[in-house]
Design a protein around this motif. Structure first.
Motif, PDB file in Angstrom:
ATOM      1  N   ASP A 131       0.849  -1.197   0.000  1.00 28.45           N
ATOM      2  CA  ASP A 131       0.000   0.000   0.000  1.00 28.45           C
ATOM      3  C   ASP A 131       0.876   1.234   0.000  1.00 28.45           C
ATOM      4  OD1 ASP A 131      -2.254  -1.535   0.026  1.00 28.45           O
ATOM      5  OD2 ASP A 131      -2.389  -1.576   2.229  1.00 28.45           O
ATOM      6  N   ASN A 132       1.963   1.158   0.744  1.00 28.00           N
ATOM      7  CA  ASN A 132       2.894   2.275   0.770  1.00 28.00           C
ATOM      8  C   ASN A 132       4.274   1.803   0.311  1.00 28.00           C
ATOM      9  OD1 ASN A 132       4.538   4.426   1.278  1.00 28.00           O
ATOM     10  ND2 ASN A 132       4.318   4.336   3.519  1.00 28.00           N
ATOM     11  N   PRO A 133       4.607   2.059  -0.962  1.00 31.60           N
ATOM     12  CA  PRO A 133       5.864   1.530  -1.506  1.00 31.60           C
ATOM     13  C   PRO A 133       7.084   2.426  -1.248  1.00 31.60           C
ATOM     14  CG  PRO A 133       4.599   2.565  -3.251  1.00 31.60           C
ATOM     15  CD  PRO A 133       3.794   2.729  -1.994  1.00 31.60           C
ATOM     16  N   THR A 134       6.907   3.459  -0.435  1.00 31.49           N
ATOM     17  CA  THR A 134       7.984   4.433  -0.206  1.00 31.49           C
ATOM     18  C   THR A 134       9.291   3.763   0.192  1.00 31.49           C
ATOM     19  OG1 THR A 134       6.307   5.954   0.581  1.00 31.49           O
ATOM     20  CG2 THR A 134       8.581   6.555   1.059  1.00 31.49           C
ATOM     21  N   GLY A 135      10.369   4.184  -0.477  1.00 35.16           N
ATOM     22  CA  GLY A 135      11.697   3.705  -0.107  1.00 35.16           C
ATOM     23  C   GLY A 135      12.174   2.509  -0.916  1.00 35.16           C
ATOM     24  N   TYR A 136      11.253   1.827  -1.544  1.00 38.24           N
ATOM     25  CA  TYR A 136      11.626   0.598  -2.275  1.00 38.24           C
ATOM     26  C   TYR A 136      11.870   0.870  -3.754  1.00 38.24           C
ATOM     27  CZ  TYR A 136      10.051  -2.152   1.720  1.00 38.24           C
ATOM     28  OH  TYR A 136       9.902  -2.703   2.971  1.00 38.24           O
ATOM     29  N   GLY A 137      12.597  -0.034  -4.402  1.00 42.06           N
ATOM     30  CA  GLY A 137      12.716  -0.025  -5.854  1.00 42.06           C
ATOM     31  C   GLY A 137      11.396  -0.489  -6.452  1.00 42.06           C
ATOM     32  N   ARG A 138      10.962   0.178  -7.531  1.00 43.37           N
ATOM     33  CA  ARG A 138       9.668  -0.171  -8.137  1.00 43.37           C
ATOM     34  C   ARG A 138       9.875  -1.103  -9.332  1.00 43.37           C
ATOM     35  NH1 ARG A 138       9.277   3.500  -4.603  1.00 43.37           N
ATOM     36  NH2 ARG A 138       7.441   4.853  -4.448  1.00 43.37           N
ATOM     37  N   ILE A 139       8.930  -2.018  -9.497  1.00 45.07           N
ATOM     38  CA  ILE A 139       8.969  -2.977 -10.610  1.00 45.07           C
ATOM     39  C   ILE A 139       8.257  -2.344 -11.811  1.00 45.07           C
ATOM     40  CG2 ILE A 139       8.307  -5.295 -11.364  1.00 45.07           C
ATOM     41  CD1 ILE A 139      10.285  -5.236  -8.959  1.00 45.07           C
ATOM     42  N   ILE A 140       8.999  -2.136 -12.882  1.00 41.32           N
ATOM     43  CA  ILE A 140       8.416  -1.509 -14.075  1.00 41.32           C
ATOM     44  C   ILE A 140       8.107  -2.611 -15.094  1.00 41.32           C
ATOM     45  CG2 ILE A 140       8.737   0.226 -15.885  1.00 41.32           C
ATOM     46  CD1 ILE A 140       8.695   1.300 -12.934  1.00 41.32           C
ATOM     47  N   ARG A 141       6.830  -2.680 -15.474  1.00 38.12           N
ATOM     48  CA  ARG A 141       6.377  -3.689 -16.441  1.00 38.12           C
ATOM     49  C   ARG A 141       5.914  -3.005 -17.727  1.00 38.12           C
ATOM     50  NH1 ARG A 141       4.719  -8.883 -14.001  1.00 38.12           N
ATOM     51  NH2 ARG A 141       5.105  -8.815 -11.751  1.00 38.12           N
ATOM     52  N   ASP A 142       5.910  -3.751 -18.830  1.00 37.54           N
ATOM     53  CA  ASP A 142       5.380  -3.176 -20.073  1.00 37.54           C
ATOM     54  C   ASP A 142       3.871  -3.391 -20.131  1.00 37.54           C
ATOM     55  OD1 ASP A 142       4.862  -5.771 -20.885  1.00 37.54           O
ATOM     56  OD2 ASP A 142       6.512  -5.858 -22.333  1.00 37.54           O
ATOM     57  N   ALA A 143       3.260  -2.944 -21.260  1.00 38.37           N
ATOM     58  CA  ALA A 143       1.802  -2.979 -21.371  1.00 38.37           C
ATOM     59  C   ALA A 143       1.275  -4.409 -21.226  1.00 38.37           C
ATOM     60  CB  ALA A 143       1.365  -2.382 -22.707  1.00 38.37           C
ATOM     61  N   SER A 144       2.087  -5.382 -21.634  1.00 34.85           N
ATOM     62  CA  SER A 144       1.606  -6.758 -21.544  1.00 34.85           C
ATOM     63  C   SER A 144       1.935  -7.391 -20.197  1.00 34.85           C
ATOM     64  CB  SER A 144       2.227  -7.587 -22.677  1.00 34.85           C
ATOM     65  OG  SER A 144       3.622  -7.689 -22.472  1.00 34.85           O
ATOM     66  N   GLY A 145       2.510  -6.603 -19.303  1.00 31.15           N
ATOM     67  CA  GLY A 145       2.755  -7.099 -17.943  1.00 31.15           C
ATOM     68  C   GLY A 145       4.119  -7.727 -17.741  1.00 31.15           C
ATOM     69  N   ARG A 146       4.961  -7.693 -18.752  1.00 30.81           N
ATOM     70  CA  ARG A 146       6.300  -8.278 -18.582  1.00 30.81           C
ATOM     71  C   ARG A 146       7.206  -7.320 -17.818  1.00 30.81           C
ATOM     72  NH1 ARG A 146       7.458 -12.451 -22.402  1.00 30.81           N
ATOM     73  NH2 ARG A 146       9.663 -11.917 -22.399  1.00 30.81           N
ATOM     74  N   VAL A 147       7.964  -7.866 -16.892  1.00 29.89           N
ATOM     75  CA  VAL A 147       8.882  -7.017 -16.124  1.00 29.89           C
ATOM     76  C   VAL A 147      10.014  -6.548 -17.037  1.00 29.89           C
ATOM     77  CG1 VAL A 147      10.539  -6.930 -14.212  1.00 29.89           C
ATOM     78  CG2 VAL A 147       8.377  -8.191 -13.953  1.00 29.89           C
ATOM     79  N   LEU A 148      10.267  -5.238 -17.020  1.00 30.14           N
ATOM     80  CA  LEU A 148      11.319  -4.661 -17.870  1.00 30.14           C
ATOM     81  C   LEU A 148      12.559  -4.290 -17.076  1.00 30.14           C
ATOM     82  CD1 LEU A 148       9.250  -2.204 -20.102  1.00 30.14           C
ATOM     83  CD2 LEU A 148      10.075  -4.506 -20.689  1.00 30.14           C
ATOM     84  N   ARG A 149      12.323  -3.680 -15.915  1.00 29.00           N
ATOM     85  CA  ARG A 149      13.465  -3.192 -15.134  1.00 29.00           C
ATOM     86  C   ARG A 149      12.989  -2.824 -13.734  1.00 29.00           C
ATOM     87  NH1 ARG A 149      13.096   2.554 -15.539  1.00 29.00           N
ATOM     88  NH2 ARG A 149      11.352   3.040 -16.903  1.00 29.00           N
ATOM     89  N   ILE A 150      13.951  -2.475 -12.874  1.00 34.11           N
ATOM     90  CA  ILE A 150      13.632  -1.972 -11.531  1.00 34.11           C
ATOM     91  C   ILE A 150      14.179  -0.556 -11.455  1.00 34.11           C
ATOM     92  CG2 ILE A 150      14.044  -2.242  -9.059  1.00 34.11           C
ATOM     93  CD1 ILE A 150      14.457  -5.235  -9.550  1.00 34.11           C
ATOM     94  N   VAL A 151      13.385   0.344 -10.954  1.00 30.93           N
ATOM     95  CA  VAL A 151      13.897   1.700 -10.771  1.00 30.93           C
ATOM     96  C   VAL A 151      13.890   2.024  -9.273  1.00 30.93           C
ATOM     97  CG1 VAL A 151      11.628   2.768 -11.216  1.00 30.93           C
ATOM     98  CG2 VAL A 151      13.718   4.119 -11.485  1.00 30.93           C
ATOM     99  N   GLU A 152      15.013   2.514  -8.798  1.00 30.06           N
ATOM    100  CA  GLU A 152      15.103   2.896  -7.391  1.00 30.06           C
ATOM    101  C   GLU A 152      14.291   4.166  -7.163  1.00 30.06           C
ATOM    102  OE1 GLU A 152      16.643   1.008  -4.855  1.00 30.06           O
ATOM    103  OE2 GLU A 152      16.359  -0.284  -6.585  1.00 30.06           O
TER     104      GLU A 152
END
Ligand code: UD1
Ligand code: CA
Length: 461
Positions: A131-152
């Motif tokens: 619910d609160n993702p503050t501080g964590y690296g976020r999981i970036i997915r493409d339109a089809s839901g595939r994980v592309l990268r992690i952004v801090e």
């Protein structure tokens, strides 16, 4: 599959505000790092590598006995840099499991699933929705839901920050590609660190599939950064242990007021544990044992049918079947009670054996003693075991009766079926079957007058 567990534990833990490295703080009586170590051991990994840093010498001296490879990360330059320190230990064909030394509640099943998702063309990543993702690296997915990268978080755009799926940091990847990607890591980011998370985009660029799995419960991936989180994780851990014990058939009067800082190595049927009980170290509980409220037990064997009554403190003791201890009793190490022994209130026992059916019911000190069968030790009896230099033994043979307020000045032996008169100071061995007493004869003085206060003169007239 040959797995190498890499435990990252070089973090400074500044927010703990402690002289102790963070990973040496304890949950359920066990260091954070040891929890993680035990997880790796349970997975039967080929090798466990611990990357340590700040205060690492302390961690090494506390946990150096664990069969692991310790590698120092001299400068803390990011999670990628931490993994680089261990590169010599990583075989091309091995699977590398990255764990954090400050994430102690991770379950084995979760990691096993994660490991199944790491393969020749896939990388297993443990992620969780918060619910609160503050501080964590976020999981970036493409339109089809595939994980592309992690952004801090510090490098993320506002849209990226809105993502609630975060990186737990726990991942599994094959050795050969990992080593290739580590070489390519750069530190041109907001924190000037080598981010391990950057390998995700590199893997994707090489056509790898990022297989994101989730823990059964988000609690599993909680980390400890400060004392508040330490306390929160302790509670979560205790609730799990309480549940597990109830599943094993224990009655817990209130699972929220129960603490196990160690393990129950033997457990009988129908054990009952009242509120505010603390169990530490290795504990055995026999069938129908009853532990009263506010009891502290450490490294103790409780036999079947034993009742430990309220507010007793017991350490390093063995309590035989059907014995009753407390309330307010204290048993110190090497107290061995046979079956049907009674130890009552305000009685302290230390390094003593007490045989079948003997009773020490009130206000006594029994130290360095051997007490036979069917002995009754009266209220206020003291073994004077210490002469200021050495400790001496007291032996009380079967069937003896020790009158109240007796001092047994050790070394001394009370013979079989002997009776000791109340108030005696026993300095020599006493014969069997006799009454022995050592107190001044009672006398009454006739004609004696109690002194009286002089009457005050009345000054009213
Ligand atoms: C890292 C992840 C982030 C993730 C978060 C989960 C990176 C770049 N970021 O964040 O995506 O959401 O964990 O908690 O990986 N450590 C070292 N040496 C170092 C740095 C860290 O051993 O130089 C260890 C720490 O002791 C800790 C773990 O690595 O056990 C993670 O470090 P921490 O600083 O807590 O993580 P973040 O970088 O904030
Ligand atoms: Ca962190």
């Amino acid at each position: 599959m040959e797995v190498i567990a890499l435990i990252l534990a070089a973090g400074q833990g500044t927010r703990m505000r402690s002289g102790l490295p963070k990973v040496l703080h304890r949950i359920g009586g066990l260091c954070l790092l040891e929890h993680v170590y035990r997880l790796a051991a349970a997975l039967e990994v080929r090798e466990t590598v611990i990357v340590y840093g700040h205060g690492g010498e302390q961690a090494l001296s506390a946990l150096g006995h664990l069969p692991a490879t310790w590698i120092e990360q001299k400068e803390r330059r990011g999670t990628g840099h931490a993994v680089m320190q261990a590169v010599d230990r990583i075989g091309d064909d091995s699977t590398v499991l990255v764990l954090y030394g400050d994430v102690p509640l991770l379950r084995r099943e979760t990691v096993e699933t994660l490991l199944h998702h790491a393969g020749e063309s896939s990388l297993g990543l443990l992620t969780v929705e918060l619910d609160n993702p503050t501080g964590y690296g976020r999981i970036i997915r493409d339109a089809s839901g595939r994980v592309l990268r992690i952004v801090e978080e510090k490098d993320a755009t506002p849209e990226e920050r809105a993502v609630r799926e975060v990186n737990t940091g726990i991942l599994a990847v094959e050795g050969a590609p990992l080593k290739r990607w580590l070489k390519a890591l750069r530190n041109d980011n907001a924190q000037g660190e080598y981010y391990l998370t950057d390998i995700v985009a590199m893997a994707v660029a090489e056509g790898y599939f990022i297989d994101a799995t989730h823990p059964t419960s988000p609690d599993e991936v909680l980390g400890v950064n400060d004392r508040r989180q330490l306390a929160e994780l302790e509670r979560i851990y205790q609730v799990h242990q309480a549940r597990a014990l109830m599943e094993r058939g224990v009655t817990l009067r209130d699972p929220a007021r129960f603490d196990l800082r160690g393990e129950i190595v033997e457990l009988g049927r129908d054990v009952e544990i009242d509120v505010n009980v603390i169990l530490e170290g290795r504990i055995a509980l026999g069938d129908e044992a009853r532990i009263g409220p506010n009891v502290y037990l450490k490294d103790t064997v409780i036999g079947p049918g034993v009742a430990v009554l309220a507010n007793s403190v017991i350490e390093g003791a063995v309590i035989g079947a059907g014995s009753r201890v407390g309330p307010f009793a204290r048993l110190r190490p090497e107290s061995v009670l046979a079956e049907g022994v009674h130890i009552g209130n305000f009685v302290e026992v230390k390094q003593s054996d007490i045989a079948v059916g003997s009773k020490v019911n009130h206000l006594s000190y029994i130290g360095d003693a051997s007490i036979g069968r069917g002995v009754n030790v009266g209220a206020g009896t003291i073994t004077c075991n210490y002469d200021g230099v050495a400790k001496h033994r007291t032996i009380i043979e079967d069937g003896a009766f020790i009158g109240s307020d007796t001092q047994l000045v050790a070394p001394v032996r009370v013979g079989r079926n002997a009776t000791i008169g109340a108030g005696s100071t026993i300095t020599r061995d006493t014969p069997e079957d006799c009454l022995t007493l050592s107190r001044a004869r009672q006398l009454s003085v006739e004609g004696w007058k109690r002194p009286e206060k002089a009457r005050k003169e009345s000054c009213a007239e």
